[in-house]
Write a protein that holds these residues in place. Structure first.
Motif, PDB file in Angstrom:
ATOM      1  N   THR A  73       3.637 -12.988   4.981  1.00  0.00           N
ATOM      2  CA  THR A  73       2.302 -13.064   5.560  1.00  0.00           C
ATOM      3  C   THR A  73       1.629 -11.701   5.477  1.00  0.00           C
ATOM      4  N   ASP A  74       0.325 -11.729   5.630  1.00  0.00           N
ATOM      5  CA  ASP A  74      -0.469 -10.496   5.624  1.00  0.00           C
ATOM      6  C   ASP A  74      -1.064 -10.255   7.005  1.00  0.00           C
ATOM      7  N   MET A 114      -0.866 -16.476   0.541  1.00  0.00           N
ATOM      8  CA  MET A 114      -0.206 -16.314   1.840  1.00  0.00           C
ATOM      9  C   MET A 114      -0.973 -17.048   2.937  1.00  0.00           C
ATOM     10  N   TYR A 166       6.419  -4.384  -0.841  1.00  0.00           N
ATOM     11  CA  TYR A 166       6.623  -5.223  -2.028  1.00  0.00           C
ATOM     12  C   TYR A 166       7.334  -4.397  -3.095  1.00  0.00           C
ATOM     13  N   ARG A 177      -2.529 -12.580  -1.329  1.00  0.00           N
ATOM     14  CA  ARG A 177      -2.999 -12.743   0.054  1.00  0.00           C
ATOM     15  C   ARG A 177      -3.667 -14.105   0.252  1.00  0.00           C
ATOM     16  N   ASP A 237       3.620  -3.276   3.222  1.00  0.00           N
ATOM     17  CA  ASP A 237       2.601  -4.143   2.631  1.00  0.00           C
ATOM     18  C   ASP A 237       2.433  -5.458   3.384  1.00  0.00           C
ATOM     19  N   PHE A 238       3.555  -6.161   3.602  1.00  0.00           N
ATOM     20  CA  PHE A 238       3.500  -7.508   4.160  1.00  0.00           C
ATOM     21  C   PHE A 238       4.585  -7.689   5.218  1.00  0.00           C
ATOM     22  N   ARG A 263       6.576  -4.470   9.053  1.00  0.00           N
ATOM     23  CA  ARG A 263       6.071  -4.690   7.700  1.00  0.00           C
ATOM     24  C   ARG A 263       7.078  -4.146   6.691  1.00  0.00           C
TER      25      ARG A 263
END
Length: 223
Positions: A149-150, A189, A160, A186, A140-141, A157
């Motif tokens: 962060t995205d 972020m 979550y 997001r 996810d991130f 990555r």
């Protein structure tokens, strides 16, 4: 700090178990999934808990009651229609107060020490991330120097976990109704307002019969 368990999911992938039982009350080793969270939160010092529900939600209220047998005070946020994660939390904000609160998905199984999150929140959110499970390999991130962060890179990555501390301010400007949590995260972020950590202990997203069986195996192996 108050806590919230998200328990409004219908659990369609776990039918027929969830045709007449809400997903959080599906049992692993004879204990409803949601009870593992309630007991762990109580052991971590949480005394005030909010639980949202929708599908067959009255069964959850009937089972857990007011929380007194767990040493907690439980209040409920029933949803007449599914509000998704963001909408469900937003509806429950009057019950959660003005301070940051812990939120955990009712359909994950974990041995994360919830007491670790009972600390001041810097920013709008703190997310617990985990290594990508086989059913979610893309993650996810990204976690970079303690910030989530995205960024668009596919490498490094993480997933979550469904466990976080959120500030009510994350929901500023939201309107009642169904909406997702991810766009709010997001946005935060992008402003550098989301911290995070990577958890390497036990964590299973109990979304299928196979993963429920995995929880059963873990519990049987526990001393």
């Amino acid at each position: 700090m108050k806590a919230m368990i998200l328990a409004a999911g219908k659990g369609e992938r776990m039918r027929p178990l969830t045709l007449h039982t809400p997903k959080p009350l599906v049992r692993a080793a004879g204990v409803p999934l949601i009870e593992y969270h309630v007991r762990a939160l109580a052991a971590a010092g949480f005394t005030e808990l909010v639980i949202n529900h929708a599908w067959l939600g009255q069964q959850i209220e009937d089972y857990l009651g007011d929380g007194s047998r767990f040493g907690m005070r439980i209040v409920y946020s029933p949803e007449g229609e599914p509000l998704e994660t963001g909408g469900g939390i937003f509806k429950a904000l009057p019950l959660l107060g003005e301070q940051p609160f812990l939120v955990v998905n009712g359909d994950v199984f974990t041995d994360y020490a919830f007491a670790e999150l009972r600390r001041p929140l810097a920013g709008l959110a703190h997310l617990v991330l985990v290594a990508n499970p086989s059913h979610h390999p893309q993650g996810d991130f990204r976690l970079v120097d303690g910030k989530v962060t995205d960024e668009s890179e596919d490498t490094n990555r993480l997933t979550y976990s469904g466990l976080a501390v959120l500030s009510p301010a994350l929901f500023d400007g939201c309107q009642h109704g169904a909406f997702k949590l991810a766009p709010l995260l997001r946005r935060a972020m992008a402003g550098g307002q989301v911290s995070g950590e990577c958890f390497s202990g036990r964590w299973i997203d109990v979304g299928t019969h196979e993963r429920l069986a995995e929880v059963e195996r873990l519990l049987q192996e526990s001393p």
